[in-house]
Design a protein around this motif. Structure first.
Motif, PDB file in Angstrom:
ATOM      1  N   GLU A  26      24.388  15.945 -38.167  1.00 46.26           N
ATOM      2  CA  GLU A  26      24.216  17.278 -38.745  1.00 46.26           C
ATOM      3  C   GLU A  26      22.803  17.403 -39.287  1.00 46.26           C
ATOM      4  N   VAL A  65      19.917  18.580 -41.678  1.00 40.42           N
ATOM      5  CA  VAL A  65      19.835  19.029 -43.077  1.00 40.42           C
ATOM      6  C   VAL A  65      18.640  19.975 -43.184  1.00 40.42           C
ATOM      7  N   THR A  66      18.938  21.238 -43.373  1.00 34.78           N
ATOM      8  CA  THR A  66      17.906  22.274 -43.352  1.00 34.78           C
ATOM      9  C   THR A  66      17.078  22.259 -44.624  1.00 34.78           C
ATOM     10  N   SER A  84      27.180  22.842 -50.668  1.00 36.29           N
ATOM     11  CA  SER A  84      28.378  22.192 -50.112  1.00 36.29           C
ATOM     12  C   SER A  84      29.471  23.217 -49.811  1.00 36.29           C
ATOM     13  N   ALA A  98      28.718  24.859 -46.374  1.00 41.89           N
ATOM     14  CA  ALA A  98      29.107  24.039 -45.220  1.00 41.89           C
ATOM     15  C   ALA A  98      30.631  24.095 -45.027  1.00 41.89           C
ATOM     16  N   ARG A 142      32.843  25.738 -41.722  1.00 35.88           N
ATOM     17  CA  ARG A 142      33.887  25.049 -40.950  1.00 35.88           C
ATOM     18  C   ARG A 142      35.144  25.903 -40.880  1.00 35.88           C
ATOM     19  N   ALA A 184      23.466  25.429 -37.617  1.00 34.33           N
ATOM     20  CA  ALA A 184      23.277  24.557 -38.784  1.00 34.33           C
ATOM     21  C   ALA A 184      21.913  24.798 -39.422  1.00 34.33           C
ATOM     22  N   SER A 244      23.833  25.552 -44.515  1.00 37.21           N
ATOM     23  CA  SER A 244      23.852  24.205 -45.111  1.00 37.21           C
ATOM     24  C   SER A 244      24.648  23.230 -44.267  1.00 37.21           C
ATOM     25  N   GLY A 245      24.972  23.625 -43.068  1.00 36.48           N
ATOM     26  CA  GLY A 245      25.699  22.716 -42.192  1.00 36.48           C
ATOM     27  C   GLY A 245      26.677  23.442 -41.301  1.00 36.48           C
ATOM     28  N   TRP A 246      26.807  22.962 -40.075  1.00 39.70           N
ATOM     29  CA  TRP A 246      27.746  23.411 -39.059  1.00 39.70           C
ATOM     30  C   TRP A 246      27.334  24.733 -38.409  1.00 39.70           C
TER      31      TRP A 246
END
Ligand code: MRU
Length: 341
Positions: free
Chosen positions: A4, A6-7, A124, A127, A131, A160, A164-166
């Motif tokens: 993943e 990390v931006t 968090s 992210a 999902r 992503a 913050s992810g995905w």
């Protein structure tokens, strides 16, 4: 890219913000280390960090930077507030930026560690939301589209890198891919800054998802010729009535989907929903320098003296939006559904 990307994140060793410089992708993977508010504002304005949810995290971390910088320089409360406001106003359209600042600003009285903890919580949560909304959107699509594997079109970058992810729109595509229900993604290149061909393609490449890049002008034809089953995009701000603001060119995709009778789906975390904005007409659309249009990679392509018109975003009216999928569920604005608290 590893598992993943990390931006953007707070780096304890640096005591500052570490972000992946998206202006250099896909050619170079370089990080920038940011310890001042002015450097963060510059990174936001020049799109070193970009994408609505990632801007939310940038806004929240900007408050920590302002407090630390104020500490170092002996700023008073007013000077810290001015610095925080400059982060909040660095770009006008994505509501997440102001939202990220406002979410943590109320904690300033509890000290910078409390603000930093709240900023990390935003990241968090984002992210996690991505999902969840990806699962919901995939379920919704697969219940409606009768094909073993879907062909999807996407515009700009809502992966992503933008979160913050995905990812959001790319998150939905990832979810379909993981379920072995995705055939192909058609990626609009996204002129003038090429978030599609530089960033979405970069992500799909690393994920092993088959894709083709098309020029933005091809999108309506691709849709009308039946070459895709659905368009899935992200958003920078969703108004209470379901109007959706996203990267310039999105409304053309939505119009073509309407004409072709295929779903136009918006995937975004709830932090992008702005119930204080009644409809899309009142959204402040960022106007970027005309030079971005009359040049390509720094080389002038238009006659000397030609001026560019460069709105960075557009608004898709709710009647063209088949579904908005957030982590809270699916809303269908084209059927008259509104977003509520
Ligand atoms: O100008 P950008 O690159 O910040 O624009 C980004 C977009 O328009 C994205 O589609 C949107 O922010 C959604 S990102 C999950």
């Amino acid at each position: 890219m590893g598992d993943e990307v990390v931006t953007i994140a707070w780096d304890d060793g640096l005591d500052g913000v570490r972000l992946l410089d998206q202006r250099l992708l896909p050619g170079r993977t370089e990080h920038r280390e940011i310890t001042t508010v002015a450097a963060l504002v510059e990174a936001i304005r020049t799109l070193a960090v970009r994408g609505a949810p990632a801007l939310g995290v940038a806004g929240a971390l900007g408050v920590v930077l302002a407090m630390d910088e104020g500490d170092r320089n002996g700023w008073g409360e007013e000077e810290v507030a001015v610095a925080v406001d400059s982060v909040r106003a660095a770009r006008p359209t994505a509501v997440n930026l102001a939202w990220g600042v406002d979410e943590v600003r109320g904690r300033m009285a509890q000290g910078r560690d409390a603000v930093l903890a709240a900023a990390r919580q935003i990241a968090s949560e984002d992210a996690r939301a991505n999902r969840e909304l990806s699962r919901l959107a995939a379920d919704w699509l697969l219940a409606r589209l009768d094909r073993p594997r879907l062909r999807a079109l996407t515009h700009c970058n809502a992966g992503a890198l933008a979160t913050s992810g995905w990812g959001t729109a790319v998150g939905v595509l990832r979810e379909l891919h993981e379920r072995d229900r995705l055939e192909l993604v058609v990626v609009d290149e996204t002129r003038p800054l090429l978030q599609g061909s530089r960033l979405t393609a970069y992500e799909l490449d690393h994920l092993g998802i088959p894709y083709l890049i098309e020029v933005d002008g091809a999108a309506s034809s691709t849709i009308l010729r039946g070459l895709v089953d659905v368009a899935v995009v992200g958003s920078d701000r969703i108004a209470a009535n379901g109007d959706v603001c996203n990267k310039i060119g999105t409304v053309g995709v939505a119009l073509a989907c309407d004409a072709a009778g295929i779903p136009f789906v918006v995937a975004a975390p709830w932090s992008t929903v702005d119930l204080d904005t009644a409809d899309g007409d009142v959204i402040d659309i960022e106007q970027r320098p005309g030079a971005e249009v009359v040049e390509l990679a720094g080389v002038r392509t238009a006659p000397p003296g030609a001026r560019g018109l460069n709105p960075a975003f557009d608004v898709t009216p709710a009647r063209l939006v088949t579904a908005i999928v957030t982590e809270r569920g699916v809303v269908e604005p084209a059927r008259g559904a509104r977003l509520d608290r």
